[in-house]
Design a protein around this motif. Structure first.
Motif, PDB file in Angstrom:
ATOM      1  N   ALA A 130       0.810  -1.223   0.000  1.00  0.00           N
ATOM      2  CA  ALA A 130       0.000   0.000   0.000  1.00  0.00           C
ATOM      3  C   ALA A 130       0.841   1.270   0.000  1.00  0.00           C
ATOM      4  CB  ALA A 130      -0.924   0.007   1.220  1.00  0.00           C
ATOM      5  N   ILE A 131       2.143   1.165   0.307  1.00  0.00           N
ATOM      6  CA  ILE A 131       2.998   2.355   0.312  1.00  0.00           C
ATOM      7  C   ILE A 131       4.117   2.180  -0.715  1.00  0.00           C
ATOM      8  CG2 ILE A 131       2.492   3.189   2.631  1.00  0.00           C
ATOM      9  CD1 ILE A 131       4.817   1.624   3.711  1.00  0.00           C
ATOM     10  N   PHE A 181       2.183   5.317  -4.639  1.00  0.00           N
ATOM     11  CA  PHE A 181       1.662   6.182  -3.583  1.00  0.00           C
ATOM     12  C   PHE A 181       2.609   7.343  -3.310  1.00  0.00           C
ATOM     13  CE2 PHE A 181       1.611   7.398   0.907  1.00  0.00           C
ATOM     14  CZ  PHE A 181       0.341   7.919   0.978  1.00  0.00           C
ATOM     15  N   ASP A 228      -9.668   2.146   3.849  1.00  0.00           N
ATOM     16  CA  ASP A 228      -8.758   1.015   3.973  1.00  0.00           C
ATOM     17  C   ASP A 228      -9.179   0.083   5.099  1.00  0.00           C
ATOM     18  OD1 ASP A 228      -6.652  -0.635   3.536  1.00  0.00           O
ATOM     19  OD2 ASP A 228      -5.089   0.792   4.063  1.00  0.00           O
ATOM     20  N   THR A 245      -3.532   2.759  -2.776  1.00  0.00           N
ATOM     21  CA  THR A 245      -3.229   2.237  -1.450  1.00  0.00           C
ATOM     22  C   THR A 245      -4.186   1.141  -0.985  1.00  0.00           C
ATOM     23  OG1 THR A 245      -4.573   3.983  -0.409  1.00  0.00           O
ATOM     24  CG2 THR A 245      -2.247   4.433  -0.720  1.00  0.00           C
ATOM     25  N   THR A 296       0.431   1.355   7.538  1.00  0.00           N
ATOM     26  CA  THR A 296       0.310   2.130   6.301  1.00  0.00           C
ATOM     27  C   THR A 296      -0.115   3.572   6.588  1.00  0.00           C
ATOM     28  OG1 THR A 296      -1.992   1.473   5.936  1.00  0.00           O
ATOM     29  CG2 THR A 296      -0.307   0.081   4.972  1.00  0.00           C
ATOM     30  N   ARG A 332       1.824   6.899   5.332  1.00  0.00           N
ATOM     31  CA  ARG A 332       1.130   7.831   4.445  1.00  0.00           C
ATOM     32  C   ARG A 332       1.195   9.260   4.977  1.00  0.00           C
ATOM     33  NH1 ARG A 332      -4.436   4.356   3.609  1.00  0.00           N
ATOM     34  NH2 ARG A 332      -3.451   2.505   2.762  1.00  0.00           N
TER      35      ARG A 332
END
Length: 425
Positions: free
Chosen positions: A40-41, A45, A71, A210, A248, A252
């Motif tokens: 997700a990262i 992203f 998410d 993500t 995550t 973020r």
């Protein structure tokens, strides 16, 4: 000739075997958390965050908050349903609605392929910033390392360790840059909940980058390898999913603050060129050449971990079409083939890496609601497939609201997402 009964294990051997199984299960659980988190990262992203922070400033914080909320609603539902049933997403979907699993599998594989092209491109960008190598050579090196990991006999545990190291390293380096850049934290916190402006195309892209596509199912599919499946393990599964989202979420927001500090200081990031590297520019503005090297290390770590996540998760969906891909060497070779195909396409299309990385997030955001709709149907009407008659009502309501929201965002964002790249929708 009568079959011989295998000799009974001694108490010491049984204890040793039980301890080994426990270690494997624990490794798979931690690996599932970091597989989802590092997927997700990824480089997509990072590029999206730099691009949209430069355009929206502190208001982009609201998009990050919304992506985290979406998410957690998505991951808690998907992890719980998949692990309770003991089936991968495609097989579970087919059990509820014939051939729906095949549709999801095709979309995830296509989206995963698009994502992996971007991930390999990101690996090239990262090594270019870190070591000065040609981006396409950097992409080759990144893909080759991922292939080596999957050719190791016990690829699963090795993959888990690599993802943990890469994930922790990314967070530590990004925190350092965020502290040095000195972002306007007060304004960022205010606009996290009260943004000056809301851009649904931006939110759809960041959600897709993500949460969308293969990322939705990556952690849950890896968790199945722990052996802790069935409705009786719902509690630990929910905690593991929440921990993954927590990891995550930290990355973020910290990355956003690092870029925001640069933008707020008056530095203008170049977004006009298709070959521009806005995240690299931001890190360079903070720490000069050292910052550019740190960016390269973070970007490459994000790319390698995402190549692993995209290839592995996409390959697991092949079991929807044939049981041979449930595990073992068939799954490992399928994963390797996926990486090779991604790398070849990346070399052939010749599209600027930054453009690829923004586009794939939007694309995966558009296919996200399709899979969610099938799983919400299972939660409401086919709980028998989950091994239990009860399912948390609050979780179903939250998942359904998120599904409706992703359909809406996808509908209103198709034009703007393609327009961002100058493509006619």
């Amino acid at each position: 000739m009568s079959e011989q009964t295998p000799p009974a294990l001694s108490a010491e051997d049984e204890a040793r075997l039980a301890a080994a199984k426990k270690r494997v299960g624990r490794s798979a659980v931690i690996g599932a958390i970091f597989l989802m988190a590092t997927s997700a990262i990824g480089p997509g992203f990072i590029t999206q965050t730099a691009t949209f922070t430069a355009k929206m400033g502190s208001a982009f914080a609201f998009a990050i908050l919304l992506s985290v909320i979406i998410d957690i609603c998505v991951q808690l539902n998907i992890w719980r349903m998949i692990t309770s049933s003991g089936k991968r997403a495609g097989e579970l979907a087919n059990s509820a609605i014939p051939f729906s699993g095949h549709v999801i599998a095709v979309l995830v594989i296509i989206g995963g392929l698009a994502f992996n092209i971007g991930n390999i491109a990101g690996g090239g960008l990262g090594l270019n910033a870190l070591l000065g190598v040609d981006p396409k050579i950097g992409g080759l090196i990144t893909g080759a390392l991922a292939i080596i990991i999957f050719l190791i006999k016990k690829a699963g545990p090795v993959m888990d360790v690599v993802l943990i190291i890469l994930g922790v390293g990314m967070i530590v380096m990004t925190v350092i840059v965020a502290i040095v850049s000195g972002p306007p934290i007060g304004d960022a916190l205010r606009q996290t909940v009260l943004p000056d402006k809301i851009d649904f195309a931006t939110i759809t892209t960041i959600v897709g980058g993500t949460v969308g596509g293969y990322i939705t199912y990556s952690g849950a599919h890896r968790y199945l390898a722990s052996g802790h499946t069935g409705p009786e393990h719902a509690g630990p599964v929910m905690r593991a999913a929440a921990n993954g989202v927590f990891v995550t979420g930290i990355m973020r927001y910290v990355l956003f603050l690092a870029i925001l500090g640069v933008v707020a200081s008056g530095v203008t990031l170049d977004l006009s060129s298709q070959a521009a590297n806005p995240a690299g520019q931001a890190f360079g503005a903070v720490l000069g050449d050292t910052g550019l090297r740190i960016f390269g290390a973070i970007f490459w770590a994000a790319a390698l971990s995402s190549v692993i996540g995209a290839a592995y998760t996409s390959a697991t969906f092949l079991s929807t079409f044939h049981k041979r891909f449930l595990g073992g060497w068939s799954l490992q070779w399928a994963t390797v083939a996926f990486i090779v195909v991604s790398w070849i396409i990346y070399l052939l299309i010749g599209t600027a890496p930054a453009a690829i990385l923004v586009f794939v997030g939007g694309f995966n955001g558009l296919i996200l609601p399709i899979g969610l709709t099938v799983f919400m149907y299972i939660g409401w009407f086919r709980r028998d497939l989950l091994g239990a008659r009860k399912y948390p009502l609050w979780l179903l309501i939250a998942g359904t609201l998120v599904t409706l929201l992703t359909w809406y965002m996808g509908a209103v964002s198709i034009g703007p997402i393609f327009a961002f790249l100058g493509v006619g929708a």
